[in-house]
Write an enzyme that holds these catalytic residues in place. Sequence first.
Site, PDB file in Angstrom:
ATOM      1  N   ALA A  84      -3.534  15.608  -6.851  1.00 38.51           N
ATOM      2  CA  ALA A  84      -2.201  15.024  -7.033  1.00 38.51           C
ATOM      3  C   ALA A  84      -2.342  13.657  -7.677  1.00 38.51           C
ATOM      4  CB  ALA A  84      -1.511  14.865  -5.664  1.00 38.51           C
ATOM      5  N   THR A 131       2.263  15.001   2.341  1.00 35.89           N
ATOM      6  CA  THR A 131       2.379  13.662   2.907  1.00 35.89           C
ATOM      7  C   THR A 131       3.608  13.531   3.796  1.00 35.89           C
ATOM      8  OG1 THR A 131       2.919  11.387   2.264  1.00 35.89           O
ATOM      9  CG2 THR A 131       3.499  13.068   0.690  1.00 35.89           C
ATOM     10  N   ASP A 132       3.565  12.584   4.731  1.00 34.59           N
ATOM     11  CA  ASP A 132       4.753  12.311   5.557  1.00 34.59           C
ATOM     12  C   ASP A 132       5.855  11.629   4.753  1.00 34.59           C
ATOM     13  OD1 ASP A 132       3.555   9.814   5.217  1.00 34.59           O
ATOM     14  OD2 ASP A 132       3.563   9.268   7.342  1.00 34.59           O
ATOM     15  N   GLU A 133       5.519  11.149   3.534  1.00 30.50           N
ATOM     16  CA  GLU A 133       6.513  10.388   2.765  1.00 30.50           C
ATOM     17  C   GLU A 133       7.684  11.262   2.310  1.00 30.50           C
ATOM     18  OE1 GLU A 133       4.840   7.456   0.088  1.00 30.50           O
ATOM     19  OE2 GLU A 133       2.983   7.399   1.249  1.00 30.50           O
ATOM     20  N   TYR A 156       6.949   9.374  -6.297  1.00 29.27           N
ATOM     21  CA  TYR A 156       5.804  10.061  -5.683  1.00 29.27           C
ATOM     22  C   TYR A 156       6.280  11.033  -4.607  1.00 29.27           C
ATOM     23  CZ  TYR A 156       2.002  10.816  -2.324  1.00 29.27           C
ATOM     24  OH  TYR A 156       1.107  11.386  -1.445  1.00 29.27           O
ATOM     25  N   LYS A 160       6.170  15.179  -4.373  1.00 27.55           N
ATOM     26  CA  LYS A 160       5.475  15.906  -3.299  1.00 27.55           C
ATOM     27  C   LYS A 160       6.471  16.802  -2.539  1.00 27.55           C
ATOM     28  CE  LYS A 160       1.769  15.739  -2.079  1.00 27.55           C
ATOM     29  NZ  LYS A 160       0.520  16.447  -2.485  1.00 27.55           N
ATOM     30  N   PRO A 211      -2.417  -9.513  -1.888  1.00 27.03           N
ATOM     31  CA  PRO A 211      -0.980  -9.419  -2.193  1.00 27.03           C
ATOM     32  C   PRO A 211      -0.226  -8.585  -1.164  1.00 27.03           C
ATOM     33  CG  PRO A 211      -2.234  -7.954  -3.629  1.00 27.03           C
ATOM     34  CD  PRO A 211      -3.230  -8.613  -2.723  1.00 27.03           C
ATOM     35  N   TYR A 213       3.389  -7.191  -0.082  1.00 27.36           N
ATOM     36  CA  TYR A 213       4.730  -7.006  -0.641  1.00 27.36           C
ATOM     37  C   TYR A 213       5.786  -7.492   0.349  1.00 27.36           C
ATOM     38  CZ  TYR A 213       2.402  -3.667  -3.847  1.00 27.36           C
ATOM     39  OH  TYR A 213       1.588  -3.068  -4.768  1.00 27.36           O
ATOM     40  N   ASN A 255       2.285  -4.117   7.866  1.00 26.13           N
ATOM     41  CA  ASN A 255       1.248  -4.466   6.879  1.00 26.13           C
ATOM     42  C   ASN A 255       0.626  -5.825   7.185  1.00 26.13           C
ATOM     43  OD1 ASN A 255       1.707  -2.076   5.517  1.00 26.13           O
ATOM     44  ND2 ASN A 255       3.197  -2.989   4.100  1.00 26.13           N
ATOM     45  N   ARG A 287       7.879  -4.134  -3.371  1.00 21.95           N
ATOM     46  CA  ARG A 287       7.893  -2.873  -4.124  1.00 21.95           C
ATOM     47  C   ARG A 287       9.352  -2.387  -4.250  1.00 21.95           C
ATOM     48  NH1 ARG A 287       4.449   1.817  -1.396  1.00 21.95           N
ATOM     49  NH2 ARG A 287       2.763   1.039  -2.688  1.00 21.95           N
ATOM     50  N   GLY A 289      12.384  -0.136  -3.871  1.00 23.84           N
ATOM     51  CA  GLY A 289      12.699   0.986  -2.970  1.00 23.84           C
ATOM     52  C   GLY A 289      11.701   1.152  -1.839  1.00 23.84           C
TER      53      GLY A 289
HETATM   54  P1  NAD Z   1      -6.520  10.625  -4.933  1.00 24.16           P
HETATM   55  O1  NAD Z   1      -5.593  10.022  -5.938  1.00 24.16           O
HETATM   56  O2  NAD Z   1      -7.616   9.794  -4.361  1.00 24.16           O
HETATM   57  O3  NAD Z   1      -7.210  11.930  -5.553  1.00 24.16           O
HETATM   58  C1  NAD Z   1      -6.519  12.855  -6.312  1.00 24.16           C
HETATM   59  C2  NAD Z   1      -7.536  13.717  -7.044  1.00 24.16           C
HETATM   60  O4  NAD Z   1      -6.815  14.703  -7.812  1.00 24.16           O
HETATM   61  C3  NAD Z   1      -8.411  12.942  -8.027  1.00 24.16           C
HETATM   62  O5  NAD Z   1      -9.758  13.339  -7.893  1.00 24.16           O
HETATM   63  C4  NAD Z   1      -7.860  13.345  -9.392  1.00 24.16           C
HETATM   64  O6  NAD Z   1      -8.842  13.313 -10.425  1.00 24.16           O
HETATM   65  C5  NAD Z   1      -7.365  14.752  -9.121  1.00 24.16           C
HETATM   66  N1  NAD Z   1      -6.325  15.179 -10.060  1.00 24.16           N
HETATM   67  C6  NAD Z   1      -5.208  14.473 -10.396  1.00 24.16           C
HETATM   68  N2  NAD Z   1      -4.498  15.170 -11.310  1.00 24.16           N
HETATM   69  C7  NAD Z   1      -5.169  16.352 -11.518  1.00 24.16           C
HETATM   70  C8  NAD Z   1      -4.942  17.478 -12.343  1.00 24.16           C
HETATM   71  N3  NAD Z   1      -3.859  17.536 -13.145  1.00 24.16           N
HETATM   72  N4  NAD Z   1      -5.822  18.498 -12.317  1.00 24.16           N
HETATM   73  C9  NAD Z   1      -6.919  18.436 -11.513  1.00 24.16           C
HETATM   74  N5  NAD Z   1      -7.190  17.383 -10.719  1.00 24.16           N
HETATM   75  C10 NAD Z   1      -6.333  16.346 -10.722  1.00 24.16           C
HETATM   76  O7  NAD Z   1      -5.567  11.193  -3.794  1.00 24.16           O
HETATM   77  P2  NAD Z   1      -5.818  11.290  -2.220  1.00 24.16           P
HETATM   78  O8  NAD Z   1      -5.413  10.019  -1.605  1.00 24.16           O
HETATM   79  O9  NAD Z   1      -7.165  11.826  -1.977  1.00 24.16           O
HETATM   80  O10 NAD Z   1      -4.720  12.377  -1.836  1.00 24.16           O
HETATM   81  C11 NAD Z   1      -5.051  13.772  -1.848  1.00 24.16           C
HETATM   82  C12 NAD Z   1      -3.842  14.569  -1.394  1.00 24.16           C
HETATM   83  O11 NAD Z   1      -3.452  14.151  -0.085  1.00 24.16           O
HETATM   84  C13 NAD Z   1      -2.606  14.342  -2.276  1.00 24.16           C
HETATM   85  O12 NAD Z   1      -1.947  15.577  -2.431  1.00 24.16           O
HETATM   86  C14 NAD Z   1      -1.756  13.357  -1.482  1.00 24.16           C
HETATM   87  O13 NAD Z   1      -0.389  13.565  -1.766  1.00 24.16           O
HETATM   88  C15 NAD Z   1      -2.092  13.759  -0.057  1.00 24.16           C
HETATM   89  N6  NAD Z   1      -1.980  12.695   0.951  1.00 24.16           N
HETATM   90  C16 NAD Z   1      -2.602  11.491   0.756  1.00 24.16           C
HETATM   91  C17 NAD Z   1      -2.517  10.503   1.755  1.00 24.16           C
HETATM   92  C18 NAD Z   1      -3.218   9.181   1.605  1.00 24.16           C
HETATM   93  O14 NAD Z   1      -3.024   8.288   2.455  1.00 24.16           O
HETATM   94  N7  NAD Z   1      -4.053   8.968   0.594  1.00 24.16           N
HETATM   95  C19 NAD Z   1      -1.795  10.752   2.929  1.00 24.16           C
HETATM   96  C20 NAD Z   1      -1.185  12.014   3.082  1.00 24.16           C
HETATM   97  C21 NAD Z   1      -1.295  12.967   2.093  1.00 24.16           C
HETATM   98  P1  TYD Z   2      -0.311   2.029  -0.103  1.00 23.49           P
HETATM   99  O1  TYD Z   2      -1.726   1.876   0.327  1.00 23.49           O
HETATM  100  O2  TYD Z   2       0.016   1.946  -1.564  1.00 23.49           O
HETATM  101  O3  TYD Z   2       0.242   3.393   0.541  1.00 23.49           O
HETATM  102  P2  TYD Z   2       1.766   3.969   0.624  1.00 23.49           P
HETATM  103  O4  TYD Z   2       2.632   3.216  -0.315  1.00 23.49           O
HETATM  104  O5  TYD Z   2       1.592   5.395   0.217  1.00 23.49           O
HETATM  105  O6  TYD Z   2       2.176   3.808   2.056  1.00 23.49           O
HETATM  106  O7  TYD Z   2       0.559   0.911   0.635  1.00 23.49           O
HETATM  107  C1  TYD Z   2       0.553   0.794   2.049  1.00 23.49           C
HETATM  108  C2  TYD Z   2       1.550  -0.282   2.420  1.00 23.49           C
HETATM  109  O8  TYD Z   2       1.084  -1.547   1.930  1.00 23.49           O
HETATM  110  C3  TYD Z   2       2.921  -0.094   1.769  1.00 23.49           C
HETATM  111  O9  TYD Z   2       3.929  -0.544   2.681  1.00 23.49           O
HETATM  112  C4  TYD Z   2       2.894  -1.004   0.547  1.00 23.49           C
HETATM  113  C5  TYD Z   2       1.994  -2.142   1.003  1.00 23.49           C
HETATM  114  N1  TYD Z   2       1.176  -2.792  -0.039  1.00 23.49           N
HETATM  115  C6  TYD Z   2       1.146  -4.176  -0.138  1.00 23.49           C
HETATM  116  O10 TYD Z   2       1.831  -4.900   0.640  1.00 23.49           O
HETATM  117  N2  TYD Z   2       0.370  -4.738  -1.096  1.00 23.49           N
HETATM  118  C7  TYD Z   2      -0.376  -4.002  -1.976  1.00 23.49           C
HETATM  119  O11 TYD Z   2      -1.079  -4.575  -2.861  1.00 23.49           O
HETATM  120  C8  TYD Z   2      -0.363  -2.566  -1.852  1.00 23.49           C
HETATM  121  C9  TYD Z   2      -1.162  -1.703  -2.788  1.00 23.49           C
HETATM  122  C10 TYD Z   2       0.437  -2.008  -0.867  1.00 23.49           C
END
Ligand code: NAD
Ligand code: TYD
Length: 352
Positions: A84, A131-133, A156, A160, A211, A213, A255, A287, A289
């Site tokens: 993703a 995601t929970d978002e 985003y 999702k 930073p 937000y 945060n 940020r 929204g």
């Molecule tokens: P990430 O951005 O670290 O990794 C995404 C991976 O997908 C990368 O390796 C990227 O190269 C690959 N990718 C992107 N576009 C692609 C495409 N078109 N074809 C093939 N590969 C592609 O993301 P993450 O944080 O590891 O998240 C993974 C999944 O978990 C996502 O679906 C995200 O929505 C979900 N998720 C993430 C979190 C979080 O806190 N990071 C929490 C809940 C759910």
């Molecule tokens: P992030 O790690 O981008 O995850 P998500 O937006 O998916 O929750 O951000 C986590 C929280 O931190 C979110 O409330 C936005 C805030 N944030 C900052 O305050 N400063 C930053 O530089 C970033 C990247 C996020």
Amino acid sequence: MQTILITGGAGFIGSHLTRLFVTKYPDYHIVNLDNLTYAGNLENLKDIESSSNYEFVKGDIADLDFLTTLFTKYNFTGVLHCAAESHVDRSITDPLAFVTTNVVGTVSLLQAAKEHWKGNMEGKMFYHISTDEVYGSLGAEGFFYENTSYDPRSPYSASKASSDHFVRAFHHTYHLPIKISNCSNNYGPFHFPEKLIPLCIHNIIHNKPLPIYGKGENVRDWLYVEDHVRAIDTIFHKGKVGETYNIGGHNEWTNIDLIKELCKQMDVKLARPAGTSAQLITFVKDRAGHDLRYAIDATKLETELGWTPSLQFEEGLSKTIDWYLSNNEWLANVTSGNYQKYYEGMYGGEES
Ligand code: NAD
Ligand code: TYD
């Protein structure tokens, strides 16, 4: 032998999931499909890249012809769909990229799986990692449950949410066997340093501003990434077909409190006087929204499948900081962009 497709296995969560499946299930053949965007890094998988039950394929989940050929070649029995675009801030700048990967990419994968498994869905599984978002933003009270109405508010989360709807639509319309999990914010090793925790670890090491937000009052529910992939493993093997499971650790932090805890731990680990890192905290423009609060109720997963988180946050954060401090080279390669050369070195730059 089952052959399982993991998409996005070179990313943050995908690399932990790939490592878990490759090491825990030697009888599974694991194919990691990733097109190595800025977030994909094969260095995340160095320790398992030569395992005999692991293979990497470079390719795009939005390319249906390519996926059709891939399904024919490998005859996958399961899909764990992680790929993703995942960063809210990037979705605000470029929403269309999120539609292409998260919506068109997911529907393309569903279509390829449905066509390949047509007439024989027995024993097949399409597992969608979400995601929970998608549930929107909470006020001071309450939690997200599996039946909470969707109310995505960023490009985003809207992309999702759309992908979740398509996964359920393929289940209801074509009887595709599916499972979905919606997880809270993850943290841990191999997290790309544009997300809050790794960004601040990197900036503290380099004495750069942290930073925050708005006023730093937004609340996130943090889960150690290895607990998340353990939950995915549990749901994949024991969860009910067609069901959704929420994953979270009842671990809410504003945060600003989180960053203060991080600063406190970093001062100790870097042997700096107490209060040094906190001086780097800088409040910046909020940020657009910005969702106020996320909080997951994971009772269903805990009571039906027996999963519980293994780590307290302070301990998980400490492990995470230790990992970043002892993996300077990984962090330097990611922040300089050098990691993108790793693929050429490993695979000679050839497309599959
Ligand atoms: P990430 O951005 O670290 O990794 C995404 C991976 O997908 C990368 O390796 C990227 O190269 C690959 N990718 C992107 N576009 C692609 C495409 N078109 N074809 C093939 N590969 C592609 O993301 P993450 O944080 O590891 O998240 C993974 C999944 O978990 C996502 O679906 C995200 O929505 C979900 N998720 C993430 C979190 C979080 O806190 N990071 C929490 C809940 C759910
Ligand atoms: P992030 O790690 O981008 O995850 P998500 O937006 O998916 O929750 O951000 C986590 C929280 O931190 C979110 O409330 C936005 C805030 N944030 C900052 O305050 N400063 C930053 O530089 C970033 C990247 C996020």
